[in-house]
Design an enzyme around this catalytic site. Structure first.
Site, short mmCIF file in Angstrom:
data_model
loop_
_atom_site.label_atom_id
_atom_site.label_comp_id
_atom_site.label_asym_id
_atom_site.label_seq_id
_atom_site.Cartn_x
_atom_site.Cartn_y
_atom_site.Cartn_z
N PRO A 42 0.68 -1.59 -0.14
CA PRO A 42 0.11 0.12 0.08
C PRO A 42 0.42 1.15 0.40
O PRO A 42 1.55 1.58 0.66
CB PRO A 42 -1.20 -0.36 1.43
CG PRO A 42 -0.33 -0.96 1.92
CD PRO A 42 0.97 -1.66 1.48
N GLU A 43 1.31 2.47 -1.09
CA GLU A 43 1.37 3.21 -1.00
C GLU A 43 0.36 4.31 -0.19
O GLU A 43 -0.73 4.28 -0.31
CB GLU A 43 1.50 3.37 -2.20
CG GLU A 43 2.26 2.59 -2.84
CD GLU A 43 3.20 2.56 -4.31
OE1 GLU A 43 3.14 4.04 -4.51
OE2 GLU A 43 3.38 1.92 -4.84
N HIS B 72 -3.22 -15.39 8.41
CA HIS B 72 -2.14 -14.25 9.39
C HIS B 72 -2.91 -13.28 9.66
O HIS B 72 -2.51 -12.03 9.65
CB HIS B 72 -0.97 -14.05 7.75
CG HIS B 72 -0.67 -15.10 7.42
ND1 HIS B 72 0.63 -15.31 8.09
CD2 HIS B 72 -0.69 -16.06 6.04
CE1 HIS B 72 1.25 -16.49 7.25
NE2 HIS B 72 0.44 -16.23 6.20
N ARG C 159 3.57 -10.60 5.17
CA ARG C 159 4.98 -10.92 5.82
C ARG C 159 5.28 -10.07 6.49
O ARG C 159 6.17 -10.19 6.77
CB ARG C 159 4.85 -9.75 4.71
CG ARG C 159 5.23 -10.83 2.99
CD ARG C 159 5.33 -9.82 2.15
NE ARG C 159 6.40 -9.86 1.08
CZ ARG C 159 7.19 -9.36 0.76
NH1 ARG C 159 7.10 -8.43 0.01
NH2 ARG C 159 8.61 -8.85 0.77
N ARG D 118 21.18 15.77 -2.65
CA ARG D 118 20.47 14.76 -2.46
C ARG D 118 21.33 14.20 -3.54
O ARG D 118 21.15 14.22 -5.62
CB ARG D 118 19.29 14.10 -2.48
CG ARG D 118 18.10 14.88 -1.39
CD ARG D 118 18.67 14.22 -0.63
NE ARG D 118 17.94 14.22 0.26
CZ ARG D 118 18.03 13.57 2.16
NH1 ARG D 118 18.07 12.51 2.09
NH2 ARG D 118 17.11 14.19 2.74
#
Length: 280
Positions: free
Chosen positions: A2-3, A97, A116, A159
């Site tokens: 998920p973003e 899960h 996970r 950066r």
DNA sequence: CGTACACCCTGGCCGC
DNA sequence: TGCGGCCAGGGTGTAC
């Protein structure tokens, strides 16, 4: 998984289940998530009323009437489902899960499932929220007016990483993950390989338009469903049908009039998709 | 301080 | 059918 668009969609779904409900039962099936679920978690949630559900970056925050805040992060594979009383899809028993099960006093069931275990489910006092280790270094929200070319210029100046990698850095702008980074750069006609510190003014402007445009469009579509993401009510997202570049290696560029072919490269050990013909 | 890389964990898919 | 290798939407700790 998920973003920001997926987290925002889950958040909106939860708002249909949780606010003004009291947590009547809390079951933790395993505590060893990325951040272990604290031992006093159940006690701090039981009997509390959820006042509101908010999102910050990719975190979902439940504000309780005790001035505690529940923090949920879905990691790569986390899901949050709500099932009302009498919902035919409502499970009788926890699946393999399902790590946290909660019931509200109107008998809504909330299930947190995360195969996970890169996600987390924890609680902290609201006074410690701003200084919380998980939240304190987060950058600006991409849908806020703070996103301006000058902000990006200031924060990307030092950066030396490629702009695609910089977009994934949650200390600059939050919420952008691997899918939307590629989609945003395609919309902004900017090469993912360009150094973040060397973006032109025009590219910074284009990014400031593309970032909210892509994210809002994805939210409108209910996020993207690749393998296992679903909304809080079990509906599937549909933004995957609108991908211009992600997972489209070898296919034609979608940009009108562009004869390019989508290329896949690897940056910082993650796949990047772009059109070398129209992204510079 | 910024960057590169290993690592956390499970499951699905591919090729043999 | 089984197995190894690789891949996956996220984030952190470590070494340089």
């Amino acid at each position: 998984m998920p973003e920001l668009p997926e987290v925002e969609t889950v958040c909106r779904g939860l708002r249909g289940f949780l606010p003004q409900q009291t947590l009547a039962w809390v079951t933790v099936r395993r505590r060893d998530l990325r951040v272990p679920i604290p031992l006093d978690f159940e006690q701090r949630l039981l009997g509390r009323t959820v006042l509101r559900v908010e999102r910050r970056a990719k975190y979902i925050l439940w504000y309780l009437d005790s001035d505690d805040v529940v923090l949920v992060h879905l990691g790569m594979s986390g899901r949050l489902f709500g099932y009302r009383h009498g919902d035919p899809k409502r499970p009788q028993a926890a699946a393999k899960h399902d790590h946290v099960w909660l019931r509200t006093d109107d008998d809504t069931l909330i299930c947190f499932c995360d195969p996970r275990r890169f996600g987390l489910f924890t609680v902290c006092h609201s006074s410690q929220l701003a200084s919380h280790p998980l939240l304190k270094d987060l950058g600006i929200e991409p849908l806020s007016p703070e996103l301006q070319p000058q902000y990006l210029r200031d924060h990307l100046a030092t950066r030396r990483v490629p702009v695609k990698v910089a977009l994934l850095n949650q200390a600059v702008v939050v919420g952008i993950g691997n899918i939307y980074a590629s989609e945003i750069l395609h919309r902004a006609r900017t090469s993912p390989e360009r150094s973040a510190s060397e973006l032109t003014t025009a590219q910074l402007k284009a990014l400031c338009q593309a970032i909210p445009a892509i994210l809002r469009q994805a939210i409108e579509a209910g996020g993207s469903t690749l393998r296992d993401y679903v909304q809080a009510d079990g509906e599937l997202g549909s933004f995957q049908n609108l991908f211009a570049v992600y997972d489209r290696e070898g296919q034609d560029c979608q940009r009108r009039g562009c004869p390019g072919t989508i290329t896949r490269i690897v940056q910082a050990a993650r796949a990047t998709y772009f059109c070398p013909r129209c992204q510079h």
